[in-house]
Write a protein that holds these residues in place. Structure first.
Motif, PDB file in Angstrom:
ATOM      1  N   ALA A 239       0.932  -1.361  -0.203  1.00 12.67           N
ATOM      2  CA  ALA A 239      -0.092   0.034   0.079  1.00 12.67           C
ATOM      3  C   ALA A 239       0.857   1.320  -0.043  1.00 12.67           C
ATOM      4  O   ALA A 239       2.176   1.293   0.426  1.00 12.67           O
ATOM      5  CB  ALA A 239      -0.804   0.052   1.255  1.00 12.67           C
ATOM      6  N   ARG A 240       0.298   2.453  -0.454  1.00 15.33           N
ATOM      7  CA  ARG A 240       0.920   3.681  -0.558  1.00 15.33           C
ATOM      8  C   ARG A 240       0.125   4.592   0.243  1.00 15.33           C
ATOM      9  O   ARG A 240      -1.113   4.465   0.158  1.00 15.33           O
ATOM     10  CB  ARG A 240       1.263   4.151  -1.891  1.00 15.33           C
ATOM     11  CG  ARG A 240       0.225   4.074  -2.820  1.00 15.33           C
ATOM     12  CD  ARG A 240       0.295   4.479  -4.317  1.00 15.33           C
ATOM     13  NE  ARG A 240      -0.576   4.891  -4.996  1.00 15.33           N
ATOM     14  CZ  ARG A 240      -1.496   3.945  -5.599  1.00 15.33           C
ATOM     15  NH1 ARG A 240      -1.284   2.625  -5.193  1.00 15.33           N
ATOM     16  NH2 ARG A 240      -2.784   4.283  -6.277  1.00 15.33           N
ATOM     17  N   PRO A 241       0.555   6.058   0.536  1.00 13.04           N
ATOM     18  CA  PRO A 241      -0.276   6.921   1.206  1.00 13.04           C
ATOM     19  C   PRO A 241      -1.259   7.336   0.250  1.00 13.04           C
ATOM     20  O   PRO A 241      -1.171   7.543  -0.856  1.00 13.04           O
ATOM     21  CB  PRO A 241       0.696   8.024   1.630  1.00 13.04           C
ATOM     22  CG  PRO A 241       2.178   7.179   1.843  1.00 13.04           C
ATOM     23  CD  PRO A 241       2.085   6.220   0.848  1.00 13.04           C
ATOM     24  N   TYR A 242      -2.423   7.717   0.759  1.00 14.51           N
ATOM     25  CA  TYR A 242      -3.436   8.292  -0.331  1.00 14.51           C
ATOM     26  C   TYR A 242      -3.688   9.640   0.221  1.00 14.51           C
ATOM     27  O   TYR A 242      -4.011  10.282   1.511  1.00 14.51           O
ATOM     28  CB  TYR A 242      -4.784   7.397   0.210  1.00 14.51           C
ATOM     29  CG  TYR A 242      -5.980   7.886  -0.764  1.00 14.51           C
ATOM     30  CD1 TYR A 242      -5.843   7.367  -2.086  1.00 14.51           C
ATOM     31  CD2 TYR A 242      -7.254   8.442  -0.260  1.00 14.51           C
ATOM     32  CE1 TYR A 242      -7.162   7.974  -2.767  1.00 14.51           C
ATOM     33  CE2 TYR A 242      -8.222   8.875  -1.067  1.00 14.51           C
ATOM     34  CZ  TYR A 242      -7.981   8.511  -2.487  1.00 14.51           C
ATOM     35  OH  TYR A 242      -9.259   8.869  -3.242  1.00 14.51           O
ATOM     36  N   GLN A 251      -6.901  10.669   8.914  1.00 13.84           N
ATOM     37  CA  GLN A 251      -6.108  11.560   8.304  1.00 13.84           C
ATOM     38  C   GLN A 251      -4.725  10.936   7.708  1.00 13.84           C
ATOM     39  O   GLN A 251      -3.857  11.941   7.051  1.00 13.84           O
ATOM     40  CB  GLN A 251      -5.676  12.778   9.255  1.00 13.84           C
ATOM     41  CG  GLN A 251      -7.068  13.440   9.695  1.00 13.84           C
ATOM     42  CD  GLN A 251      -7.875  14.023   8.629  1.00 13.84           C
ATOM     43  OE1 GLN A 251      -7.057  14.813   7.671  1.00 13.84           O
ATOM     44  NE2 GLN A 251      -9.057  13.584   8.223  1.00 13.84           N
ATOM     45  N   ASN A 252      -4.562   9.697   7.861  1.00 12.71           N
ATOM     46  CA  ASN A 252      -3.476   8.951   7.401  1.00 12.71           C
ATOM     47  C   ASN A 252      -4.003   7.578   6.611  1.00 12.71           C
ATOM     48  O   ASN A 252      -3.169   6.642   6.854  1.00 12.71           O
ATOM     49  CB  ASN A 252      -2.447   8.715   8.589  1.00 12.71           C
ATOM     50  CG  ASN A 252      -1.963  10.022   9.255  1.00 12.71           C
ATOM     51  OD1 ASN A 252      -1.104  10.592   8.725  1.00 12.71           O
ATOM     52  ND2 ASN A 252      -2.398  10.248  10.230  1.00 12.71           N
ATOM     53  N   PRO A 253      -4.763   7.870   5.537  1.00 12.40           N
ATOM     54  CA  PRO A 253      -5.176   6.774   5.014  1.00 12.40           C
ATOM     55  C   PRO A 253      -4.162   6.106   3.728  1.00 12.40           C
ATOM     56  O   PRO A 253      -3.263   6.796   3.631  1.00 12.40           O
ATOM     57  CB  PRO A 253      -6.462   7.103   4.074  1.00 12.40           C
ATOM     58  CG  PRO A 253      -5.965   8.476   3.846  1.00 12.40           C
ATOM     59  CD  PRO A 253      -5.448   8.961   4.964  1.00 12.40           C
ATOM     60  N   MET A 254      -4.396   4.616   3.721  1.00  8.45           N
ATOM     61  CA  MET A 254      -3.275   4.138   2.762  1.00  8.45           C
ATOM     62  C   MET A 254      -4.164   3.602   1.570  1.00  8.45           C
ATOM     63  O   MET A 254      -5.503   3.491   1.859  1.00  8.45           O
ATOM     64  CB  MET A 254      -2.433   2.998   3.330  1.00  8.45           C
ATOM     65  CG  MET A 254      -1.810   3.435   4.792  1.00  8.45           C
ATOM     66  SD  MET A 254      -0.376   4.431   4.321  1.00  8.45           S
ATOM     67  CE  MET A 254       0.708   3.073   3.377  1.00  8.45           C
ATOM     68  N   ILE A 255      -3.618   3.348   0.479  1.00  7.68           N
ATOM     69  CA  ILE A 255      -4.293   2.576  -0.719  1.00  7.68           C
ATOM     70  C   ILE A 255      -3.599   1.589  -1.290  1.00  7.68           C
ATOM     71  O   ILE A 255      -2.464   1.553  -1.453  1.00  7.68           O
ATOM     72  CB  ILE A 255      -4.858   3.810  -1.788  1.00  7.68           C
ATOM     73  CG1 ILE A 255      -5.518   3.112  -2.961  1.00  7.68           C
ATOM     74  CG2 ILE A 255      -3.505   4.397  -2.351  1.00  7.68           C
ATOM     75  CD1 ILE A 255      -6.115   4.128  -4.092  1.00  7.68           C
ATOM     76  N   ALA A 256      -4.404   0.327  -1.516  1.00 13.38           N
ATOM     77  CA  ALA A 256      -3.780  -0.739  -1.982  1.00 13.38           C
ATOM     78  C   ALA A 256      -4.637  -1.029  -3.462  1.00 13.38           C
ATOM     79  O   ALA A 256      -5.754  -1.068  -3.348  1.00 13.38           O
ATOM     80  CB  ALA A 256      -3.859  -1.906  -1.097  1.00 13.38           C
ATOM     81  N   GLY A 259      -5.512  -5.769  -9.652  1.00 15.70           N
ATOM     82  CA  GLY A 259      -6.289  -5.880 -10.903  1.00 15.70           C
ATOM     83  C   GLY A 259      -7.120  -4.506 -11.070  1.00 15.70           C
ATOM     84  O   GLY A 259      -6.507  -3.541 -10.900  1.00 15.70           O
ATOM     85  N   GLN A 260      -8.419  -4.684 -11.123  1.00 13.51           N
ATOM     86  CA  GLN A 260      -9.171  -3.266 -11.358  1.00 13.51           C
ATOM     87  C   GLN A 260      -9.610  -2.732 -10.253  1.00 13.51           C
ATOM     88  O   GLN A 260     -10.279  -1.598 -10.191  1.00 13.51           O
ATOM     89  CB  GLN A 260     -10.538  -3.731 -12.015  1.00 13.51           C
ATOM     90  CG  GLN A 260     -10.431  -4.753 -13.430  1.00 13.51           C
ATOM     91  CD  GLN A 260     -11.788  -5.565 -13.571  1.00 13.51           C
ATOM     92  OE1 GLN A 260     -12.543  -4.926 -13.968  1.00 13.51           O
ATOM     93  NE2 GLN A 260     -11.929  -6.730 -13.105  1.00 13.51           N
ATOM     94  N   ALA A 261      -9.233  -3.231  -8.932  1.00 17.26           N
ATOM     95  CA  ALA A 261      -9.818  -2.801  -7.738  1.00 17.26           C
ATOM     96  C   ALA A 261      -8.733  -1.996  -6.683  1.00 17.26           C
ATOM     97  O   ALA A 261      -7.911  -2.738  -6.862  1.00 17.26           O
ATOM     98  CB  ALA A 261     -10.424  -3.732  -6.936  1.00 17.26           C
ATOM     99  N   SER A 262      -9.162  -0.925  -6.177  1.00 23.07           N
ATOM    100  CA  SER A 262      -8.130  -0.276  -5.213  1.00 23.07           C
ATOM    101  C   SER A 262      -9.233  -0.222  -3.578  1.00 23.07           C
ATOM    102  O   SER A 262     -10.378   0.046  -4.071  1.00 23.07           O
ATOM    103  CB  SER A 262      -7.982   1.153  -5.567  1.00 23.07           C
ATOM    104  OG  SER A 262      -7.074   1.190  -6.729  1.00 23.07           O
ATOM    105  N   ILE A 263      -8.610  -0.295  -2.707  1.00 26.75           N
ATOM    106  CA  ILE A 263      -9.135  -0.119  -1.369  1.00 26.75           C
ATOM    107  C   ILE A 263      -8.354   0.923  -0.705  1.00 26.75           C
ATOM    108  O   ILE A 263      -7.283   0.895  -0.311  1.00 26.75           O
ATOM    109  CB  ILE A 263      -9.289  -1.408  -0.555  1.00 26.75           C
ATOM    110  CG1 ILE A 263     -10.189  -2.210  -1.299  1.00 26.75           C
ATOM    111  CG2 ILE A 263      -9.826  -1.076   0.899  1.00 26.75           C
ATOM    112  CD1 ILE A 263     -10.316  -3.670  -0.752  1.00 26.75           C
ATOM    113  N   VAL A 264      -9.029   2.057  -0.353  1.00 26.30           N
ATOM    114  CA  VAL A 264      -8.436   3.039   0.562  1.00 26.30           C
ATOM    115  C   VAL A 264      -8.868   2.695   2.028  1.00 26.30           C
ATOM    116  O   VAL A 264     -10.156   2.567   2.282  1.00 26.30           O
ATOM    117  CB  VAL A 264      -9.123   4.309   0.265  1.00 26.30           C
ATOM    118  CG1 VAL A 264      -8.565   5.657   1.255  1.00 26.30           C
ATOM    119  CG2 VAL A 264      -8.892   4.870  -1.383  1.00 26.30           C
TER     120      VAL A 264
END
Length: 271
Positions: A239-242, A251-256, A259-264
């Motif tokens: 994951a990386r910072p969002y 205030q410190n979310p991540m995103i992974a 495929g077609q999908a991303s989750i924050v």
């Protein structure tokens, strides 16, 4: 430039066989198939209109569309049921135009938190409820995760479902308050995939259609479930910072992404 963008959008829709039937400064309405229209707003929110033989349904109400009730009547003059997929402002902001709206009671906390002005009646739907539009029954599926009261609306007549933000529009936000566990979201993915299989649902119309301009298929949900399970067991892609911050979320979310999908997500609220 604005006219050029509008022309390109109309050309794109015509090439897909879609037909734009109305537009103003706030929104445009395009017929997707028989009895289904998508309403795309200038701020990239989305509504859907479904028409049966006796009634019509408006799914979500967008943010700031003037005279929305009158605009819908340009598409259908049938009695209207207004259903919210969840109670975030970009889906519930225009409820003041309607005397009654339907939603799941799981989002009552958001009514108190967000304080969207409304003097009408809020009626609650339950998982498994059916709304009969006349020769067209729309089934309610409770799919918590994005919000506790997120629902999906199934239209087996056209093999379609309308998911709001329950599974995102390419990315789903799970970092918002009130938080749901990743287990809750995985269960919702499984429920939705099982319904797609059992009811022959092949088209997923998401909550922010302007970003994707198409319906997702089952593979999108499969990617979402696999990514959610990977986040739970530690096998998801790194994951990386969002960077997008919202007032009711981490205030410190991540995103992974898989495929077609991303989750924050909020790393502190995965469990």
């Amino acid at each position: 430039m604005k006219n050029l963008i509008l022309f390109i959008g109309v050309l794109f829709c015509s090439q897909l066989g879609y037909s734009q039937v109305f537009s103003n400064n706030d929104l445009s309405i395009t017929q997707l198939e028989k009895g289904i229209w998508v309403v795309e707003t200038s701020d990239n929110t989305t509504m859907y209109i479904i028409e049966g033989d006796k009634k019509a349904m408006l799914i979500d109400v967008g943010t700031k569309c003037k005279d929305l009730d009158k605009v819908v009547k340009k598409i259908t003059d049938k009695p209207l049921e207004v259903v919210l997929t969840h109670f975030h402002p970009d889906h519930a902001g225009n409820i003041a135009y309607f005397d009654t709206v339907y939603m799941h009671e799981g989002d009552t906390a958001l009514i108190r938190m967000l304080k969207i002005p409304y003097n009408g009646e809020i009626e609650y739907v339950l998982d498994g409820d059916e709304i009969d539009l006349g020769n067209r029954k729309i089934e309610v599926i409770h799919t918590p995760g994005h919000t506790p009261g997120s629902i999906v609306l199934l239209d087996t007549k056209t093999s379609s479902c309308f998911t709001g933000d329950a599974f995102g529009s390419g990315q789903v936000w799970l970092q918002l308050e009130p938080h749901s566990s990743i287990d809750t979201y995985i269960r919702s993915c499984k429920i939705m995939l099982a319904k797609m299989n059992s009811e022959g649902i092949t088209k997923i119309y998401c909550g922010h259609y302007p970003y994707v301009k198409t319906a997702f298929d089952k593979s999108y949900l499969t990617d979402m479930q696999n990514l959610a399970e990977g986040l739970k067991n530690g096998t998801a892609p790194e994951a990386r910072p969002y960077e997008v911050k919202v007032s009711i979320g981490s205030q410190n979310p991540m995103i992974a992404t898989l495929g077609q999908a991303s989750i924050v997500f909020d790393p502190e609220h995965l469990k």
